[in-house]
Design a protein around this motif. Structure first.
Motif, mmCIF file in Angstrom:
data_model
loop_
_atom_site.group_PDB
_atom_site.id
_atom_site.type_symbol
_atom_site.label_atom_id
_atom_site.label_comp_id
_atom_site.label_asym_id
_atom_site.label_seq_id
_atom_site.Cartn_x
_atom_site.Cartn_y
_atom_site.Cartn_z
ATOM 1 N N LEU A 119 -6.452 -32.710 -23.161
ATOM 2 C CA LEU A 119 -5.095 -32.853 -22.640
ATOM 3 C C LEU A 119 -4.131 -33.305 -23.735
ATOM 4 O O LEU A 119 -3.044 -32.717 -23.916
ATOM 5 C CB LEU A 119 -5.089 -33.870 -21.492
ATOM 6 C CG LEU A 119 -3.709 -34.378 -21.047
ATOM 7 C CD1 LEU A 119 -2.881 -33.242 -20.456
ATOM 8 C CD2 LEU A 119 -3.857 -35.520 -20.053
ATOM 9 N N TYR A 120 -4.503 -34.347 -24.485
ATOM 10 C CA TYR A 120 -3.573 -34.875 -25.480
ATOM 11 C C TYR A 120 -3.488 -33.979 -26.713
ATOM 12 O O TYR A 120 -2.437 -33.933 -27.368
ATOM 13 C CB TYR A 120 -3.950 -36.316 -25.828
ATOM 14 C CG TYR A 120 -3.707 -37.228 -24.652
ATOM 15 C CD1 TYR A 120 -2.414 -37.444 -24.195
ATOM 16 C CD2 TYR A 120 -4.753 -37.833 -23.971
ATOM 17 C CE1 TYR A 120 -2.168 -38.248 -23.090
ATOM 18 C CE2 TYR A 120 -4.528 -38.633 -22.872
ATOM 19 C CZ TYR A 120 -3.232 -38.839 -22.429
ATOM 20 O OH TYR A 120 -2.990 -39.617 -21.329
ATOM 21 N N THR A 124 -1.791 -28.332 -20.230
ATOM 22 C CA THR A 124 -1.559 -29.730 -19.870
ATOM 23 C C THR A 124 -1.385 -29.887 -18.360
ATOM 24 O O THR A 124 -1.853 -30.874 -17.775
ATOM 25 C CB THR A 124 -0.323 -30.296 -20.598
ATOM 26 O OG1 THR A 124 0.836 -29.534 -20.236
ATOM 27 C CG2 THR A 124 -0.512 -30.269 -22.101
ATOM 28 N N ARG A 164 -3.951 -32.203 -16.249
ATOM 29 C CA ARG A 164 -3.449 -33.355 -15.485
ATOM 30 C C ARG A 164 -3.811 -33.222 -14.008
ATOM 31 O O ARG A 164 -4.090 -34.227 -13.338
ATOM 32 C CB ARG A 164 -1.946 -33.510 -15.682
ATOM 33 C CG ARG A 164 -1.565 -34.045 -17.062
ATOM 34 C CD ARG A 164 -0.149 -34.563 -17.117
ATOM 35 N NE ARG A 164 0.195 -35.034 -18.455
ATOM 36 C CZ ARG A 164 -0.084 -36.244 -18.932
ATOM 37 N NH1 ARG A 164 -0.724 -37.112 -18.165
ATOM 38 N NH2 ARG A 164 0.275 -36.590 -20.158
ATOM 39 N N SER A 218 -1.039 -31.523 -25.532
ATOM 40 C CA SER A 218 0.285 -32.143 -25.509
ATOM 41 C C SER A 218 0.908 -32.150 -26.900
ATOM 42 O O SER A 218 2.112 -31.916 -27.058
ATOM 43 C CB SER A 218 0.192 -33.574 -24.971
ATOM 44 O OG SER A 218 -0.298 -33.595 -23.644
#
Length: 331
Positions: A190-191, A148, A152, A194
């Motif tokens: 990314l999610y 992550t 980001r 996460s």
């Protein structure tokens, strides 16, 4: 050998190209990494020309292809001279030697049939984005927290739509579309990472916005449904499915795909695999992670090479078709 005033050879890092970054992830500009300042080409055609050169850095771009990029199907009568003038202005915009005696870098070479941009030691935000996002994908399975962070950082390079104000010809349009797809894929990864870190409570707002901004992209709905379910909001998660279904039916006349339907059924049945995982201890699996990151970088480089080969193939096909069209017709 060119020497500085004190009699020492100019170190590689002192070269102007070593301190230059070409930025395409937003408004197009030439960025000085030492001072943090940027120079934007003053006109739309200058921006489009620079963008095309950076996209195809190290490759010959023919006069015909650049003319099409700048003027489309309506080039001026003196298009070759007009293109030459734009190239000359762009040359003046690009960084020169940083001080007397420093080695000069020839950015744009004039060749018999076109022009070529040489990056030298310069960097691009596009390459940095691809490298970080590839490393993030590689780390997602073994160290999602690190993934992550990498993703980001990669997405933080974006300052607006790719090649902003430069999407006029086929080169820039195709590249902007490709980069936007890469950005959305990085967001999905990314999610997903996460969620692997049990950060479902922190990302629901961001996913809500993404489903609004990209109403036909099913993966964002899928991730949002998981985040809401893990936050104890099962009814809202099922509501997201219904919202996605309505949008897909209204816009495309199709039902959600099997992945999204399967997610809805898993939520209804309280499937065990929907349970939030326990956060992994920091720094787990460093050797595996290092190998994965290296492999991810190789994959990214191979993907760029494949894309370059596809572009070269398209150029050869156009040349072949043009030659065939000039052959005498036989009856």
């Amino acid at each position: 050998m060119t020497v500085l005033g004190l009699g020492r050879a100019a170190p590689p890092e002192a070269r102007a190209d070593a301190n230059t970054e070409f930025r395409l992830l937003g408004p197009v500009e030439v960025h000085d990494v030492r001072t943090g300042t940027g120079i934007a080409p003053p006109g739309s055609k200058q921006r489009a020309l620079l963008s095309a050169f950076v996209v195809h850095a190290g490759e010959l771009l023919s006069v015909d292809r650049l003319t099409e990029e700048l003027w489309g199907d309506a080039p001026p009568a003196n298009s070759a001279n007009a293109l030459q003038a734009h190239v000359a202005r762009l040359r003046r915009l690009l960084p020169g030697p940083e001080s007397p005696g420093d080695p000069a870098h020839e950015w744009i070479s004039t060749l018999p049939t076109g022009y070529l941009l040489s990056l030298g030691r310069a960097s691009t935000d596009v390459d940095t984005f691809h490298r970080l996002s590839a490393q993030g994908r590689a780390a997602a399975a073994t160290d999602p927290g690190y993934a992550t962070d990498l993703l980001r950082r990669a997405l933080g390079l974006w300052r607006g739509p790719a090649l902003q104000d430069s999407r006029y010809g086929p080169i820039c349009t195709a590249e902007a579309d490709r980069l936007e797809e890469n950005r959305l894929s990085a967001l999905e990864t990314l999610y997903d990472a996460s969620l692997r870190c049990a950060q479902h409570g922190e990302i629901t707002g961001e996913l809500e916005k993404l489903t609004a901004d990209h109403p036909l992209r099913e993966r964002f709905y899928d991730l949002l449904m998981v985040a809401l379910y893990r936050s104890g909001r099962q009814a809202e998660a099922l509501g997201v499915y219904e919202r996605a279904r309505r949008r897909l039916v209204d816009a495309l006349g199709i039902e959600p795909g099997p992945a999204l339907r399967g997610r809805m059924e898993a939520i209804l049945n309280h499937a065990p695999d929907l349970t939030a995982p326990s956060p992994a201890p920091a720094g787990s699996g460093p050797m595996v992670l290092d190998d994965a990151l290296e492999l991810g970088g190789e994959i990214a480089r191979l993907q760029r090479r494949i894309e370059d080969l596809n572009r070269e193939q398209e150029a050869l096909i156009r040349r072949f078709d043009a030659l065939v069209a000039r052959l005498p017709q036989t009856t």
